[in-house]
Write an enzyme that holds these catalytic residues in place. Sequence first.
Site, PDB file in Angstrom:
ATOM      1  CB  CYS B  37      -0.870   0.004   0.998  1.00  0.00           C
ATOM      2  SG  CYS B  37      -0.114  -0.178   2.792  1.00  0.00           S
ATOM      3  CG  ASP B  39       0.218   3.611   4.236  1.00  0.00           C
ATOM      4  OD1 ASP B  39       0.218   4.674   3.497  1.00  0.00           O
ATOM      5  OD2 ASP B  39      -0.593   2.926   4.417  1.00  0.00           O
ATOM      6  CB  CYS B  63      -4.846   2.825   7.193  1.00  0.00           C
ATOM      7  SG  CYS B  63      -3.998   1.262   7.918  1.00  0.00           S
ATOM      8  CB  CYS B 106      -1.707  -2.755   9.930  1.00  0.00           C
ATOM      9  SG  CYS B 106      -2.544  -2.133   8.428  1.00  0.00           S
TER      10      CYS B 106
END
Lengths: 205, 130
Positions: B37, B39, B63, B106
């Site tokens: 993603c 990040d 996020c 995450c």
Amino acid sequence: MWVRPFVHDVTAVTERVFTSLGWVTAMNPFEVLGLPAVFALDLKAVEKRHRELSRTLHPDKFVGAGASERRHALGKAVEANEAFRVVRDPVARAEALLRLAGAAVGEGAEPTAAPEFLMEVMEWREALAEARATRDGAAVATLAREVGGRAQASEAILAAAFVGRAPDRAQLELARIQLAALRFYRRFLEEVAAIEEAWQDEAAP
Amino acid sequence: MAYSEKVIEHAENPRNVGTLDKNDPNVGTGLVGAPACGDVMRLQIRVGDNGVIEDAKFKTFGCGSAIASSSLATEWIKGKTIDEAETIKNVDIVNELNLPPVKIHCSVLAEDAIKTAIADYRRKKEARTA
């Protein structure tokens, strides 16, 4: 409770089901839209192609048709929408081309980013957060130009790797690395767009 | 997608946000990125002579789940020895925060950040004693 949905709802539901089943990853989005399997595509022409295809497959054109023909057209319309979603997005398009070339794509298959690269991305993100906090529009624009330039360079390499014939091993490896970098650039540029949109909303009367 | 209450709580009131001096010999820095993603997450530890993590800071651009995962990670590792901190698994974070399957990466990122920070600290320490 099951409510009999309208035709448009059927499309949405079918799309979700197919997507969650991973059915869409099996199709060749370039073939669906009648396009060459290359990275460098004229997006205006792609959009036109998708619009034409959607028109010919629209449920309104099949009102008098039999159930199986209607179902077939609906399936094709869903496929065309999904193919368009993939082809219009540089990251998804590169992923599709890598898959077609037989390379693994997705979580777990991505190359690990070098520490120097991550440090650079971190510095950009921090500078962007700072520019947002101080409402420094010029700084945001400068960062966007720098990262945008890097994204373009990555896209140019992807364009050279995917020209319609099978890329060799070295090209494929290079493409995987450039795609990984491109995801970080695109993520950054999405953030820039979000900031600009938020500022515009605030400025609106 | 709905976030769990714990994720929202951490994302709205993240603990230990900030920076430690990466040139301090007692500070280990872990910088990791989510290739899927785009990040990025930075987690830093300051380790005492007894091997206990005295302070931990993080900065995450991502996020809510990524922020919550790293926030929780810093909370957990503070006061632990680096050997203890190293045993933290991403599933522990998943369970504590009730992360849905799409957000498991995450927690993986947070685990990687802890391990990278510890490895960086050890490398510095070895370089000093060598």
